[in-house]
Design a protein around this motif. Structure first.
Motif, PDB file in Angstrom:
ATOM      1  N   GLN A  14     -29.545 -10.506 -49.079  1.00  0.00           N
ATOM      2  CA  GLN A  14     -30.673 -11.351 -48.693  1.00  0.00           C
ATOM      3  C   GLN A  14     -31.847 -11.179 -49.665  1.00  0.00           C
ATOM      4  O   GLN A  14     -32.475 -12.139 -50.078  1.00  0.00           O
ATOM      5  N   ARG A  15     -32.133  -9.937 -50.036  1.00  0.00           N
ATOM      6  CA  ARG A  15     -33.253  -9.665 -50.951  1.00  0.00           C
ATOM      7  C   ARG A  15     -32.980 -10.244 -52.338  1.00  0.00           C
ATOM      8  O   ARG A  15     -33.873 -10.757 -53.003  1.00  0.00           O
ATOM      9  N   CYS A  16     -31.736 -10.161 -52.778  1.00  0.00           N
ATOM     10  CA  CYS A  16     -31.354 -10.727 -54.074  1.00  0.00           C
ATOM     11  C   CYS A  16     -31.628 -12.231 -54.090  1.00  0.00           C
ATOM     12  O   CYS A  16     -32.192 -12.761 -55.052  1.00  0.00           O
ATOM     13  N   HIS A  17     -31.244 -12.901 -53.032  1.00  0.00           N
ATOM     14  CA  HIS A  17     -31.488 -14.340 -52.930  1.00  0.00           C
ATOM     15  C   HIS A  17     -32.989 -14.627 -52.907  1.00  0.00           C
ATOM     16  O   HIS A  17     -33.468 -15.544 -53.590  1.00  0.00           O
ATOM     17  N   GLN A  18     -33.732 -13.829 -52.163  1.00  0.00           N
ATOM     18  CA  GLN A  18     -35.181 -14.014 -52.094  1.00  0.00           C
ATOM     19  C   GLN A  18     -35.822 -13.806 -53.471  1.00  0.00           C
ATOM     20  O   GLN A  18     -36.715 -14.546 -53.860  1.00  0.00           O
ATOM     21  N   ASN A  19     -35.345 -12.813 -54.208  1.00  0.00           N
ATOM     22  CA  ASN A  19     -35.849 -12.589 -55.575  1.00  0.00           C
ATOM     23  C   ASN A  19     -35.631 -13.830 -56.441  1.00  0.00           C
ATOM     24  O   ASN A  19     -36.494 -14.205 -57.235  1.00  0.00           O
ATOM     25  N   THR A  20     -34.463 -14.438 -56.296  1.00  0.00           N
ATOM     26  CA  THR A  20     -34.156 -15.642 -57.074  1.00  0.00           C
ATOM     27  C   THR A  20     -35.100 -16.777 -56.699  1.00  0.00           C
ATOM     28  O   THR A  20     -35.632 -17.466 -57.576  1.00  0.00           O
ATOM     29  N   ILE A  48     -24.299  -9.887 -58.352  1.00  0.00           N
ATOM     30  CA  ILE A  48     -23.102  -9.073 -58.103  1.00  0.00           C
ATOM     31  C   ILE A  48     -23.482  -7.606 -57.951  1.00  0.00           C
ATOM     32  O   ILE A  48     -23.023  -6.928 -57.029  1.00  0.00           O
ATOM     33  N   GLY A  49     -24.342  -7.108 -58.834  1.00  0.00           N
ATOM     34  CA  GLY A  49     -24.758  -5.708 -58.753  1.00  0.00           C
ATOM     35  C   GLY A  49     -25.560  -5.398 -57.507  1.00  0.00           C
ATOM     36  O   GLY A  49     -25.280  -4.433 -56.791  1.00  0.00           O
ATOM     37  N   TYR A  50     -26.537  -6.225 -57.204  1.00  0.00           N
ATOM     38  CA  TYR A  50     -27.410  -5.988 -56.048  1.00  0.00           C
ATOM     39  C   TYR A  50     -26.640  -6.122 -54.741  1.00  0.00           C
ATOM     40  O   TYR A  50     -26.894  -5.418 -53.758  1.00  0.00           O
ATOM     41  N   SER A  51     -25.658  -7.016 -54.707  1.00  0.00           N
ATOM     42  CA  SER A  51     -24.908  -7.289 -53.483  1.00  0.00           C
ATOM     43  C   SER A  51     -23.952  -6.176 -53.084  1.00  0.00           C
ATOM     44  O   SER A  51     -23.332  -6.257 -52.023  1.00  0.00           O
ATOM     45  N   TRP A 100     -26.643 -24.160 -58.626  1.00  0.00           N
ATOM     46  CA  TRP A 100     -25.351 -23.703 -58.086  1.00  0.00           C
ATOM     47  C   TRP A 100     -25.348 -22.193 -57.851  1.00  0.00           C
ATOM     48  O   TRP A 100     -24.676 -21.712 -56.924  1.00  0.00           O
ATOM     49  N   VAL A 101     -26.077 -21.447 -58.639  1.00  0.00           N
ATOM     50  CA  VAL A 101     -26.193 -20.003 -58.391  1.00  0.00           C
ATOM     51  C   VAL A 101     -26.884 -19.771 -57.052  1.00  0.00           C
ATOM     52  O   VAL A 101     -26.469 -18.914 -56.267  1.00  0.00           O
ATOM     53  N   ILE A 102     -27.908 -20.553 -56.762  1.00  0.00           N
ATOM     54  CA  ILE A 102     -28.605 -20.419 -55.477  1.00  0.00           C
ATOM     55  C   ILE A 102     -27.668 -20.758 -54.319  1.00  0.00           C
ATOM     56  O   ILE A 102     -27.639 -20.049 -53.305  1.00  0.00           O
ATOM     57  N   VAL A 103     -26.881 -21.805 -54.465  1.00  0.00           N
ATOM     58  CA  VAL A 103     -25.905 -22.163 -53.421  1.00  0.00           C
ATOM     59  C   VAL A 103     -24.905 -21.028 -53.228  1.00  0.00           C
ATOM     60  O   VAL A 103     -24.580 -20.648 -52.093  1.00  0.00           O
ATOM     61  N   TRP A 104     -24.419 -20.471 -54.319  1.00  0.00           N
ATOM     62  CA  TRP A 104     -23.475 -19.351 -54.263  1.00  0.00           C
ATOM     63  C   TRP A 104     -24.102 -18.158 -53.536  1.00  0.00           C
ATOM     64  O   TRP A 104     -23.453 -17.505 -52.727  1.00  0.00           O
ATOM     65  N   GLN A 105     -25.373 -17.881 -53.813  1.00  0.00           N
ATOM     66  CA  GLN A 105     -26.059 -16.787 -53.122  1.00  0.00           C
ATOM     67  C   GLN A 105     -26.168 -17.066 -51.622  1.00  0.00           C
ATOM     68  O   GLN A 105     -26.024 -16.153 -50.809  1.00  0.00           O
ATOM     69  N   ILE A 106     -26.424 -18.308 -51.247  1.00  0.00           N
ATOM     70  CA  ILE A 106     -26.519 -18.671 -49.830  1.00  0.00           C
ATOM     71  C   ILE A 106     -25.188 -18.402 -49.124  1.00  0.00           C
ATOM     72  O   ILE A 106     -25.168 -17.874 -48.004  1.00  0.00           O
TER      73      ILE A 106
END
Length: 135
Positions: A64-70, A108-111, A21-27
């Protein structure tokens, strides 16, 4: 051959579902940031020219980079949680939930568009990665 899962292994599934769900939220956050920055598909990141003229493009790149890191680290989290959970299900589930919480703080911080705001949660994630457990 029968695989018998230990009591408490259901918490592993719950913790890994929360990671999904964190990944979905990032998307969802990427879609909003992409729209705000005007970055067209299939362009993955804003180019240097776009970054100079549009502050929203900087934020988009960070989201985008935060999501890629995940996505880069999630296979290790999944495998280590599943394997550790075979012997220590409560610990593995708690550690996985902790990772999810720190990933939310990191996102939240990276975004914000200022990657340094994710530094504390990044360090927390890196420290967590090196917990040594003997099975």
């Amino acid at each position: 051959m029968t695989l018998v899962l230990p009591d408490g292994y259901q918490y592993i599934a719950a913790s890994l579902l929360s990671a999904a769900w964190v990944i979905v939220w990032q998307i969802v956050r990427i879609g909003s940031a992409r729209k705000a920055a005007g970055i067209p598909y299939p362009q993955l990141y804003a180019e240097n020219a776009q970054l100079k003229e549009n502050p929203a493009a900087v934020r988009y790149n960070c989201v985008q980079r935060c999501h890629q890191n995940t996505l880069e680290i999630i296979p290790l989290i999944l495998i280590s949680t599943l394997i550790t959970g075979l012997k220590y299900p409560h610990f593995a589930a708690a550690a996985s939930f902790f990772w999810v919480l720190t990933r939310i703080a990191y996102t939240i911080g990276y975004s914000t568009g200022v990657p340094e705001k994710a530094s504390y949660s990044t360090q927390t994630n890196e420290d967590f990665m090196f917990v040594d457990i003997e099975l």
